[in-house]
Design a protein around this motif. Structure first.
Motif, mmCIF file in Angstrom:
data_model
loop_
_atom_site.group_PDB
_atom_site.id
_atom_site.type_symbol
_atom_site.label_atom_id
_atom_site.label_comp_id
_atom_site.label_asym_id
_atom_site.label_seq_id
_atom_site.Cartn_x
_atom_site.Cartn_y
_atom_site.Cartn_z
ATOM 1 N N VAL A 167 -4.075 -3.892 5.995
ATOM 2 C CA VAL A 167 -2.785 -3.428 5.481
ATOM 3 C C VAL A 167 -1.645 -4.169 6.189
ATOM 4 N N LYS A 168 -1.759 -4.340 7.506
ATOM 5 C CA LYS A 168 -0.744 -5.092 8.248
ATOM 6 C C LYS A 168 -0.635 -6.516 7.714
ATOM 7 N N THR A 169 -1.772 -7.130 7.454
ATOM 8 C CA THR A 169 -1.785 -8.495 6.918
ATOM 9 C C THR A 169 -1.132 -8.548 5.550
ATOM 10 N N VAL A 203 0.965 3.474 2.726
ATOM 11 C CA VAL A 203 -0.177 2.753 2.167
ATOM 12 C C VAL A 203 -1.486 3.309 2.726
ATOM 13 N N MET A 204 -1.520 3.554 4.027
ATOM 14 C CA MET A 204 -2.741 4.091 4.647
ATOM 15 C C MET A 204 -3.075 5.480 4.112
ATOM 16 N N GLY A 215 -3.410 -4.276 -4.194
ATOM 17 C CA GLY A 215 -3.042 -3.517 -5.384
ATOM 18 C C GLY A 215 -2.245 -2.269 -5.022
ATOM 19 N N LEU A 216 -2.658 -1.580 -3.970
ATOM 20 C CA LEU A 216 -1.922 -0.390 -3.524
ATOM 21 C C LEU A 216 -0.536 -0.752 -3.016
ATOM 22 N N VAL A 217 -0.422 -1.854 -2.298
ATOM 23 C CA VAL A 217 0.874 -2.290 -1.780
ATOM 24 C C VAL A 217 1.835 -2.536 -2.947
ATOM 25 N N GLU A 218 1.348 -3.205 -3.988
ATOM 26 C CA GLU A 218 2.182 -3.455 -5.164
ATOM 27 C C GLU A 218 2.522 -2.153 -5.876
ATOM 28 N N GLU A 219 1.527 -1.302 -6.056
ATOM 29 C CA GLU A 219 1.720 -0.039 -6.773
ATOM 30 C C GLU A 219 2.745 0.855 -6.088
ATOM 31 N N LEU A 220 2.685 0.913 -4.759
ATOM 32 C CA LEU A 220 3.591 1.777 -4.009
ATOM 33 C C LEU A 220 4.938 1.109 -3.710
ATOM 34 N N GLY A 221 5.043 -0.161 -3.988
ATOM 35 C CA GLY A 221 6.286 -0.877 -3.721
ATOM 36 C C GLY A 221 6.544 -1.072 -2.238
ATOM 37 N N ALA A 222 5.488 -1.120 -1.456
ATOM 38 C CA ALA A 222 5.620 -1.312 -0.014
ATOM 39 C C ALA A 222 6.005 -2.762 0.257
ATOM 40 N N SER A 223 6.981 -2.930 1.158
ATOM 41 C CA SER A 223 7.462 -4.285 1.400
ATOM 42 C C SER A 223 7.432 -4.700 2.861
ATOM 43 N N SER A 224 7.338 -3.736 3.768
ATOM 44 C CA SER A 224 7.334 -4.101 5.190
ATOM 45 C C SER A 224 6.327 -3.233 5.933
ATOM 46 N N VAL A 225 6.164 -3.539 7.210
ATOM 47 C CA VAL A 225 5.219 -2.805 8.046
ATOM 48 C C VAL A 225 5.653 -1.342 8.193
ATOM 49 N N LYS A 226 6.926 -1.058 7.936
ATOM 50 C CA LYS A 226 7.426 0.320 7.993
ATOM 51 C C LYS A 226 6.735 1.205 6.939
ATOM 52 N N ASP A 227 6.263 0.601 5.870
ATOM 53 C CA ASP A 227 5.599 1.339 4.786
ATOM 54 C C ASP A 227 4.099 1.490 5.014
ATOM 55 N N MET A 228 3.637 1.088 6.175
ATOM 56 C CA MET A 228 2.204 1.107 6.453
ATOM 57 C C MET A 228 1.611 2.518 6.351
#
Length: 151
Positions: free
Chosen positions: A145-147, A124-125, A108-121
């Motif tokens: 998060v990596k997964t 998200v963290m 849910g956080l990945v979608e909310e923040l628009g994170a798309s790659s490991v660079k956005d880790m």
């Protein structure tokens, strides 16, 4: 608030003359006071319970590491003392999320923040630590998060 619960438990332990529990509660209070002093120069967190949960999480991690070292060093009496302190500390920590629930929160956080790659880790963290401190084990959350970002 968790601080109020700790103060009440300290008073109860004093009245009951429970020296082992009282010692652990005083360690918690001292750690919180040290963190408050440390934050005087910086900006305090918006939610005090997040701060307390962070301190308790670090204390619990220290106790677990000490238990492991004492067991390895064949010092069961010291390991038992650390286990007793760990039990008191964990009694004030927020309930830990199950792995499936944690993964759902992370997605849910990945979608909310628009994170798309490991660079956005990192982004998200940081959001995960801010919103769910003490409720998720951050070392296992890192792998989740990596997964989530790689799929």
């Amino acid at each position: 608030m968790i601080r109020d619960d700790i103060k009440a438990a300290t008073t109860t332990a004093m009245k009951a003359k429970d020296s082992a529990r009282l010692g652990a509660l005083r360690l918690i209070s001292a750690a919180l006071k040290n963190k408050d002093i440390e934050l005087r120069t910086g900006t305090p967190p918006a939610d005090d319970d997040v701060l307390v949960a962070d301190v308790l999480t670090k204390m619990a991690k220290q106790r677990r590491e000490s238990i492991e070292m004492y067991v390895t060093g064949n010092r069961p009496e010291l390991a038992d003392a650390e286990r007793a302190e760990l039990g008191v500390i964990e009694g004030f920590m927020p309930q830990q999320m199950a792995a499936g629930e944690a993964m759902a929160v992370i997605r849910g956080l990945v979608e909310e923040l628009g994170a798309s790659s490991v660079k956005d880790m990192g982004k998200v963290m940081a959001a995960l630590r801010e919103r769910f401190a003490g409720q998720i084990d951050m070392s296992s959350a890192s792998a989740m998060v990596k997964t989530a970002l790689s799929s």
